[in-house]
Motif scaffolding. Structure first.
Motif, PDB file in Angstrom:
ATOM      1  N   ARG A   2      -6.373  37.543   5.526  1.00  0.00           N
ATOM      2  CA  ARG A   2      -7.212  37.647   6.447  1.00  0.00           C
ATOM      3  C   ARG A   2      -7.172  39.007   7.022  1.00  0.00           C
ATOM      4  NH1 ARG A   2      -6.810  31.981   7.823  1.00  0.00           N
ATOM      5  NH2 ARG A   2      -8.675  30.709   7.628  1.00  0.00           N
TER       6      ARG A   2
ATOM      7  N   ALA B 251      -8.647  42.539  -0.079  1.00  0.00           N
ATOM      8  CA  ALA B 251      -9.825  42.181  -0.292  1.00  0.00           C
ATOM      9  C   ALA B 251     -10.301  43.305  -1.786  1.00  0.00           C
ATOM     10  CB  ALA B 251     -10.719  42.460   0.875  1.00  0.00           C
TER      11      ALA B 251
ATOM     12  N   ASP C 297     -13.797  37.432  10.712  1.00  0.00           N
ATOM     13  CA  ASP C 297     -14.774  38.302  10.012  1.00  0.00           C
ATOM     14  C   ASP C 297     -15.179  37.612   8.607  1.00  0.00           C
ATOM     15  OD1 ASP C 297     -15.584  40.559   7.961  1.00  0.00           O
ATOM     16  OD2 ASP C 297     -15.817  41.419   9.871  1.00  0.00           O
ATOM     17  N   SER C 298     -16.457  37.647   8.462  1.00  0.00           N
ATOM     18  CA  SER C 298     -16.821  36.991   6.940  1.00  0.00           C
ATOM     19  C   SER C 298     -16.341  37.513   5.753  1.00  0.00           C
ATOM     20  CB  SER C 298     -18.257  37.319   6.953  1.00  0.00           C
ATOM     21  OG  SER C 298     -18.835  38.688   6.632  1.00  0.00           O
ATOM     22  N   ARG C 299     -16.135  38.823   5.744  1.00  0.00           N
ATOM     23  CA  ARG C 299     -15.041  39.187   4.540  1.00  0.00           C
ATOM     24  C   ARG C 299     -13.818  38.835   4.665  1.00  0.00           C
ATOM     25  NH1 ARG C 299     -16.122  45.582   5.919  1.00  0.00           N
ATOM     26  NH2 ARG C 299     -15.707  44.591   7.918  1.00  0.00           N
TER      27      ARG C 299
ATOM     28  N   LYS D 196     -13.057  45.282  -2.053  1.00  0.00           N
ATOM     29  CA  LYS D 196     -13.551  46.603  -1.627  1.00  0.00           C
ATOM     30  C   LYS D 196     -12.897  47.076  -0.274  1.00  0.00           C
ATOM     31  CE  LYS D 196     -18.365  45.327  -3.265  1.00  0.00           C
ATOM     32  NZ  LYS D 196     -19.600  45.477  -2.637  1.00  0.00           N
ATOM     33  N   CYS D 197     -11.681  46.665  -0.093  1.00  0.00           N
ATOM     34  CA  CYS D 197     -10.785  47.282   0.909  1.00  0.00           C
ATOM     35  C   CYS D 197     -10.098  48.691   0.599  1.00  0.00           C
ATOM     36  CB  CYS D 197      -9.596  46.228   1.250  1.00  0.00           C
ATOM     37  SG  CYS D 197      -8.500  46.926   2.588  1.00  0.00           S
TER      38      CYS D 197
ATOM     39  N   GLU E 182     -13.859  35.085   3.308  1.00  0.00           N
ATOM     40  CA  GLU E 182     -14.138  35.152   1.907  1.00  0.00           C
ATOM     41  C   GLU E 182     -12.926  35.565   1.100  1.00  0.00           C
ATOM     42  OE1 GLU E 182     -16.998  37.460  -1.437  1.00  0.00           O
ATOM     43  OE2 GLU E 182     -17.209  37.716   0.550  1.00  0.00           O
ATOM     44  N   ASN E 183     -12.034  36.551   1.772  1.00  0.00           N
ATOM     45  CA  ASN E 183     -11.021  37.015   0.789  1.00  0.00           C
ATOM     46  C   ASN E 183      -9.892  35.494   1.056  1.00  0.00           C
ATOM     47  OD1 ASN E 183      -9.446  38.795  -0.485  1.00  0.00           O
ATOM     48  ND2 ASN E 183      -7.944  39.223   1.065  1.00  0.00           N
TER      49      ASN E 183
ATOM     50  N   TYR F 186      -9.037  43.924   4.802  1.00  0.00           N
ATOM     51  CA  TYR F 186     -10.388  44.176   4.530  1.00  0.00           C
ATOM     52  C   TYR F 186     -10.995  45.419   4.958  1.00  0.00           C
ATOM     53  CZ  TYR F 186     -11.728  42.053   8.838  1.00  0.00           C
ATOM     54  OH  TYR F 186     -11.928  41.794  10.234  1.00  0.00           O
ATOM     55  N   GLY F 187     -12.006  45.815   4.452  1.00  0.00           N
ATOM     56  CA  GLY F 187     -12.770  47.297   5.153  1.00  0.00           C
ATOM     57  C   GLY F 187     -11.975  48.483   4.759  1.00  0.00           C
TER      58      GLY F 187
END
Length: 269
Positions: free
Chosen positions: A70, A143, A13-15, A145-146, A18-19, A73-74
């Motif tokens: 990885r 992340a 995932d892109s998020r 905004k996780c 990024e992390n 996130y989310g």
């Protein structure tokens, strides 16, 4: 020192990427020029016939830290049974428990190192060094905004990317202090320079060539860790009749300044 660089994984995932890239960049900036800390990105570890990628591994003089950047996130929820799930477009998708997975990875790495002790670690005074007391720490990068929810989360080893370099440095310093304090007879694991680089090459599958590694520094030997008592210094001189003699305290006469001070003190009394 950076032994292996961060590589983008298009299937992630892109998020997550990024992390992971953020964590790798911060590790590079903090420890790129360090000779005692080696950064390994995308370390491949075989666990129960399964190939697992460790996002970052930090190998230093006193141990190893495995970092996952990885996964968190989310929106993630952990139930009372320790089962993880991620909310994707209103659906709860089962997620492999990263803490349990990295415990298995840690065990696999330790078992592999113990099995190849003679290859990785050198001998000292004819005795083979071992991996007894070798610490392997686990860290998980969250992340920005996780959202983590649930009572089954152990947050002690969960941190943000900006906290990672300082946390690594603090842990390194704490091990170093324990080594020199030696309180309670605590034995602290420690690599010498050549063994540190040999271990790093072994983990990534490179050939071990000790002729290319830096030699152990004087303070890295085990003898240097034990403070020897100061030797008694005896000042010798020559006797009038020849031969060595010993200056004794009763034979030492005070200097002129001392005599003047004593005379003034006597006059005042």
């Amino acid at each position: 020192m950076i032994l292996s660089e961060y590589k983008f994984r298009p299937e992630s995932d892109s998020r997550a990427e990024e992390n992971c890239a953020d964590a790798a960049s911060r590790l590079r900036k903090a420890f790129e020029d360090s000779g005692d800390i080696i950064i390994i990105n995308n370390l491949q570890v075989e666990v129960y016939d399964r190939q697992i990628t460790v996002d970052h591994a930090v190998l230093h003089t006193y141990g190893l830290t495995l970092i996952n950047s990885r996964t968190l996130y989310g929106k993630i929820e952990v139930n009372y049974r320790g089962e993880w799930s991620r909310s994707v477009k209103g659906r709860d998708i089962p997620l492999e428990n990263p803490t349990e997975l990295y415990k298995h990875i840690s065990k696999a790495i330790r078992d592999n190192l113990v099995k190849n002790t003679e290859t990785v670690l050198s001998k000292h005074n004819g005795a083979q060094k071992t991996f007894d007391g070798f610490p392997i720490e686990l860290m998980f990068i969250q992340a920005p905004k996780c959202g983590l929810q649930g009572n089954g989360i152990n947050s002690s080893n969960i941190l943000f990317a900006e906290q990672l370099p300082n946390t690594i440095a603090k842990h390194y310093s704490s091990y170093k202090k324990r080594l020199y304090q030696q309180f309670g007879g605590m034995d602290v694991f420690r690599f010498i320079s050549s063994d540190l680089y040999a271990c790093a090459d072994f983990l990534v599958g490179n050939e071990i060539d000790r002729t290319k590694y830096p030699e152990a520094q004087p303070d890295q030997s085990e003898e240097a860790q034990i403070k020897k008592p100061a030797r008694r210094v005896i000042v010798r001189t020559k006797r009038a009749g020849g031969g060595p003699g010993v200056i004794k305290a009763r034979d030492i006469k005070p200097g002129k300044k001392k005599l003047v001070a004593l005379a003034e003190q006597a006059d005042n009394e």
